[in-house]
Structures are given as structure tokens and as C-alpha cells.
Design a protein around this motif. Structure first.
Motif, PDB file in Angstrom:
ATOM      1  N   SER A   5       1.025  -1.262  -0.104  1.00  0.00           N
ATOM      2  CA  SER A   5       0.039  -0.212  -0.071  1.00  0.00           C
ATOM      3  C   SER A   5       1.089   1.234   0.139  1.00  0.00           C
ATOM      4  N   ASP A   6       0.251   2.435  -0.234  1.00  0.00           N
ATOM      5  CA  ASP A   6       1.106   3.490  -0.240  1.00  0.00           C
ATOM      6  C   ASP A   6       1.805   3.722   1.174  1.00  0.00           C
ATOM      7  N   GLN A   7       0.915   3.574   2.075  1.00  0.00           N
ATOM      8  CA  GLN A   7       1.617   3.792   3.644  1.00  0.00           C
ATOM      9  C   GLN A   7       2.604   2.673   3.847  1.00  0.00           C
ATOM     10  N   ILE A   8       2.583   1.571   3.143  1.00  0.00           N
ATOM     11  CA  ILE A   8       3.634   0.489   3.858  1.00  0.00           C
ATOM     12  C   ILE A   8       4.890   1.119   2.802  1.00  0.00           C
ATOM     13  N   ASP A   9       4.572   1.577   1.636  1.00  0.00           N
ATOM     14  CA  ASP A   9       5.849   1.972   0.646  1.00  0.00           C
ATOM     15  C   ASP A   9       6.504   3.195   1.385  1.00  0.00           C
TER      16      ASP A   9
END
Length: 187
Positions: free
Chosen positions: A90-94
Motif C-alpha cells: 500500500s502507499d503507507q507501507i511503501d
């Protein structure tokens, strides 16, 4: 859209993630978010190495006095696999993976703005503004600025057209509209 995640020196998340649009308020919103988490403490901003996509963001942060480092995409992917549950993406994980990589690997490439490149960008932005700006009843730009404002279409600007005016505003006849260095042959 950009997603920002803050981590401390030990790699633990602090504060809430921020999602912000890629628009004119991007840098202001991001700097306010950083200030709300870190106060006046120096902060290093890590950006995944998509320099073409994120250059405006990196430039804005650097010009605001922040240190900016580039995290190579493969390094971010490796840290995503280390820190994410079940290879989720996800964008947050990235964003968290980029932050973890920046903490774990000292000496990442620092973002710099080359003076010549910066000057060229200013000229290109100025040219773009000239093209977009309305001129005398929304007519295309005329005169010496037309050469600068006109995209490279292979067509001459008004001051280069036969019968047009030269740089001094003097009227030119068709014979004067020849390439530089070409000899004039009067018959």
C-alpha cells in the motif's frame, strides 16, 4: 498524491501518516505536518528514487531548508518485505519502507539542485507562462517574445516570417527573410 510516514531513529513510526495531493499546497501541508511531529528538530526527508516524478517535492523540501535523501527503489522494496506483514503493498507501507531504509542505510544520495539546471527550469517555467498568458485580446504573443514563447514547431515566429518585423521593430521585406549567412542576390 504523496504519502508521508514519520519514523524515529530506531525506525518506530511516530505520528499519523499523511496523504497529500500533488498540488500547489503540497510543500506547505507537508512542512506543517513535519513541524507538528518534530517541532524544530532537524528532520531528514527520504523519497523513493523516482526523481522525475518526485523532483518538485524534493526541490520544495530542500528549498524549505530540509535535508532530502533518495532511497533506491530496490532498497525500498527490500525494506517493504522486511517490515510489512505478508508482503502487503500500500502507499503507507511503501512510505514506511522508504523511511526505514533511510534510517538503516546512512550515506544515501542527498538531493541537490544544480544551479544551471535550476536556471534552466526557471526559463522553461517562464516560457510556459508566456505561452499560457493572454495577450491583447487573447491573441498569440507578438514581437521578440514570440520566438521564446512559441513551441518548437518548425514554423517561424512572427519576427522571422517574410514581410514581418525584425528585432528592432523595423519592417523587413521578403528578401531579408533568408537564413543567417545566406548571400543576398539582387537581380
Amino acid at each position: 498524491m504523496h504519502v508521508a510516514v514519520a519514523v524515529d531513529a530506531a525506525g518506530r513510526r511516530i505520528g499519523r501518516p499523511l496523504t497529500v495531493g500533488n498540488n500547489a499546497s503540497l510543500i506547505v501541508v507537508l512542512l506543517n505536518w513535519i513541524r507538528s511531529i518534530a517541532g524544530d528538530t532537524p528532520v531528514t526527508c527520504a523519497i523513493e528514487d523516482g526523481r522525475g516524478f518526485a523532483r518538485r517535492l524534493a526541490d520544495g523540501l530542500l528549498l524549505a531548508g530540509r535535508e532530502v535523501v533518495w532511497v533506491p527503489t530496490r532498497l525500498a522494496a527490500a525494506h517493504r518485505m522486511l517490515h510489512a506483514a505478508a508482503a502487503a503493498k500500500s502507499d503507507q507501507i511503501d512510505a514506511a519502507a522508504v523511511a526505514h531504509a533511510a534510517v538503516a542505510i546512512p550515506g544515501l544520495d542527498r538531493h541537490r539542485i544544480d544551479v544551471r539546471v535550476r536556471e534552466l527550469r526557471v526559463l522553461v517555467d517562464y516560457r510556459t507562462d508566456l505561452i499560457k498568458a493572454p495577450h491583447d485580446g487573447d491573441q498569440p504573443a507578438q514581437g521578440p517574445t514570440a520566438r521564446l514563447a512559441r513551441p518548437h514547431t518548425g514554423r517561424p515566429g512572427p519576427s522571422q516570417e517574410p514581410g514581418g518585423r525584425d528585432r528592432t521593430g523595423e519592417h523587413r521585406d521578403d528578401q531579408d527573410a533568408r537564413p543567417p549567412g545566406a548571400a543576398r542576390h539582387d537581380h
